[in-house]
Design an enzyme around this catalytic site. Structure first.
Site, PDB file in Angstrom:
ATOM      1  N   GLU A 131       8.702  -9.318   6.590  1.00  0.00           N
ATOM      2  CA  GLU A 131       9.649  -9.334   7.691  1.00  0.00           C
ATOM      3  C   GLU A 131      10.967  -8.721   7.242  1.00  0.00           C
ATOM      4  O   GLU A 131      11.211  -8.585   6.033  1.00  0.00           O
ATOM      5  CB  GLU A 131       9.867 -10.773   8.182  1.00  0.00           C
ATOM      6  CG  GLU A 131       8.607 -11.427   8.723  1.00  0.00           C
ATOM      7  CD  GLU A 131       8.866 -12.804   9.314  1.00  0.00           C
ATOM      8  OE1 GLU A 131      10.036 -13.243   9.309  1.00  0.00           O
ATOM      9  OE2 GLU A 131       7.891 -13.428   9.778  1.00  0.00           O
ATOM     10  N   TRP A 162       7.089  -3.131   7.621  1.00  0.00           N
ATOM     11  CA  TRP A 162       6.317  -2.508   6.541  1.00  0.00           C
ATOM     12  C   TRP A 162       4.815  -2.757   6.688  1.00  0.00           C
ATOM     13  O   TRP A 162       4.100  -2.944   5.706  1.00  0.00           O
ATOM     14  CB  TRP A 162       6.785  -2.996   5.166  1.00  0.00           C
ATOM     15  CG  TRP A 162       8.247  -2.866   4.931  1.00  0.00           C
ATOM     16  CD1 TRP A 162       9.136  -3.867   4.646  1.00  0.00           C
ATOM     17  CD2 TRP A 162       9.033  -1.659   4.971  1.00  0.00           C
ATOM     18  NE1 TRP A 162      10.404  -3.375   4.517  1.00  0.00           N
ATOM     19  CE2 TRP A 162      10.377  -2.014   4.702  1.00  0.00           C
ATOM     20  CE3 TRP A 162       8.728  -0.320   5.214  1.00  0.00           C
ATOM     21  CZ2 TRP A 162      11.409  -1.086   4.673  1.00  0.00           C
ATOM     22  CZ3 TRP A 162       9.754   0.609   5.181  1.00  0.00           C
ATOM     23  CH2 TRP A 162      11.073   0.222   4.910  1.00  0.00           C
ATOM     24  N   GLU A 388       3.879  -4.672  -2.618  1.00  0.00           N
ATOM     25  CA  GLU A 388       3.095  -5.725  -3.296  1.00  0.00           C
ATOM     26  C   GLU A 388       3.925  -6.394  -4.391  1.00  0.00           C
ATOM     27  O   GLU A 388       3.404  -6.824  -5.415  1.00  0.00           O
ATOM     28  CB  GLU A 388       1.806  -5.148  -3.873  1.00  0.00           C
ATOM     29  CG  GLU A 388       0.707  -6.161  -4.144  1.00  0.00           C
ATOM     30  CD  GLU A 388      -0.073  -6.566  -2.905  1.00  0.00           C
ATOM     31  OE1 GLU A 388      -0.828  -7.545  -2.965  1.00  0.00           O
ATOM     32  OE2 GLU A 388       0.092  -5.907  -1.871  1.00  0.00           O
ATOM     33  N   THR A 390       8.140  -5.907  -5.922  1.00  0.00           N
ATOM     34  CA  THR A 390       8.878  -4.906  -6.688  1.00  0.00           C
ATOM     35  C   THR A 390       8.713  -5.143  -8.188  1.00  0.00           C
ATOM     36  O   THR A 390       8.280  -6.217  -8.626  1.00  0.00           O
ATOM     37  CB  THR A 390      10.370  -4.965  -6.342  1.00  0.00           C
ATOM     38  OG1 THR A 390      10.877  -6.244  -6.758  1.00  0.00           O
ATOM     39  CG2 THR A 390      10.605  -4.786  -4.847  1.00  0.00           C
TER      40      THR A 390
END
Length: 408
Positions: A131, A162, A388, A390
């Site tokens: 979100e 995303w 997935e 950083t």
């Protein structure tokens, strides 16, 4: 339990060669066009469906490979072809895995076929979790799902971002908050069927790389889905929430965040994607260095170039080994006591960024142009240190795991 091995068996080699051929003959020739168009490469996805690559059966076969090497091997080969197109091909798999992991047999049988469609009418699916204010911090999720008992329906409101295939998907899998007081343990996943009123595509992102993969916001405004669309069913959800409330009330043992645990297990697959992109750039640079002549000799004869290539190959092989180890551990139920999943993703993604940059340097001015693919590969590689989790989150997970601290 399969023993850990660094050697693919004959069947795995056959699959690898088949995938490599598809990547070389179908994906690569289309890569530059779809990168420029920044559109979903439907014709390529359809070709993948025709040969059996774009299907749940194919990914299930790789996922249940007891060595754990099926998925990373497949990801490496497809992303060696092109990261944007490959992500368009494998993106539906994330939503499918979400249903497989949490859904009932009836839900699996009903929805997964609709995610893929058929060879004459291919479809895609989207997994919607992130979100605007809750990316790495999944506990801050705001999308709400409220149960309407009178109608046996769930009402969803919020905005997801995303989302791969977001808005264009036939089926959306949406993670939402059902009990805000429980934080990340108060989440549940819902199927949003095709053409459900209230779901719309928000902003479509114009990205630096992986341009052939559609990424967009998904807006949910009073989206009503039947009670049967709650993955796992309401009885199972109520039992899970009751356990979480009791644990919170009694101050019971702190457990690892379930969403973070899921990400930890899936991160080696992302690492394999990064290895594929890095390997592709390295191979272009090696071929260029052996044929490009300056001052009467191939540039690979210069130590400055040769040493770069040596470091590139070493890093790629090391990244692959970390990915394979973590993948073997995951499929064989070995606990990630040192966050080995995050280790593999961290090292492989950082390797992809570095290797693709080195490839551009070796090609010089040519590497900076779109006449050569390393420019695109470098743009694509940037995403691996971001999605997935950083690189900073990977280091945090590793550090907290080593210290014996809970991952939140």
């Amino acid at each position: 339990m399969a023993e850990f091995t660094m050697e693919l068996n004959d069947e795995q080699k056959e699959v690898r060669d088949w995938l490599h051929g598809f990547a070389a003959d179908v994906i690569r020739p289309a890569a530059a066009e779809w990168d420029e168009r920044e559109e979903t490469p439907w014709p390529v996805i359809q070709e993948a469906a025709k040969v059996g690559i774009y299907s749940l059966d194919f990914y299930a076969q790789q996922y249940f490979d007891s060595t754990g090497l099926g998925i990373p091997m497949a990801m490496e080969e497809l992303f060696w072809g092109d990261a944007g197109i490959a992500l368009s091909i494998v993106g539906t798999g994330l939503a499918a895995v979400g249903v497989l992991a949490n859904g009932t047999e009836e839900q699996i049988g009903t929805w997964i076929p609709q995610m893929y469609g058929d060879v004459n009418d291919v479809k895609v699916a989207a997994f919607c979790s992130s979100e605007p204010d809750a990316g790495s911090d999944v506990a801050s999720m705001r999308t709400r799902a409220v149960y309407d008992q009178a109608k046996d329906e769930w009402v969803l409101n919020g905005t997801k971002t995303w989302a791969t295939n977001g808005g264009i998907a036939n089926v959306h899998v949406v993670v939402a908050v059902v009990d805000p007081e429980l934080g990340s343990k108060g989440h549940a996943s819902f199927i949003v069927p095709p053409n459900t009123p209230g779901l719309s595509q928000g902003q479509k992102f114009k990205k630096h790389g992986i341009r052939a993969s559609h990424t967009a916001e998904v807006v949910l405004e009073d989206v009503r889905v039947p009670g049967s669309c709650l993955l796992g069913g309401k009885e199972k959800l109520d039992e899970r929430l009751a356990r979480a409330r009791e644990r919170a009330r009694t101050g019971g043992e702190r457990v690892k965040n379930a969403a973070m645990a899921t990400f930890e297990a899936s991160r080696p697959a992302v690492g394999a994607m990064a290895v594929g992109t890095a390997r592709a750039a390295y191979e272009v640079a090696l071929q260029y260095a052996t044929t490009r002549e300056q001052f009467g000799r191939p540039i690979i004869d210069n130590q400055g170039v040769a040493f770069q290539l040596a470091d590139m190959r070493t890093s790629i092989d090391a990244a692959r080994l970390l990915v394979w180890r973590a993948s073997w551990m995951a499929v064989n139920g070995k606990p990630f006591t040192a966050a080995e999943g995050s280790m593999s993703k961290l090292f492989a993604s950082e390797t992809a960024k570095k290797v693709t940059a080195q490839a551009i340097q070796i090609l010089g001015g040519n590497g900076y142009t779109r006449e050569y693919p390393v420019e695109r590969m470098h743009r694509d590689a940037a995403i691996y240190t971001i999605f997935e989790g950083t690189s900073e989150i990977q280091r945090l997970v590793i550090a907290r795991t080593l210290a014996g601290m809970p991952i939140r």
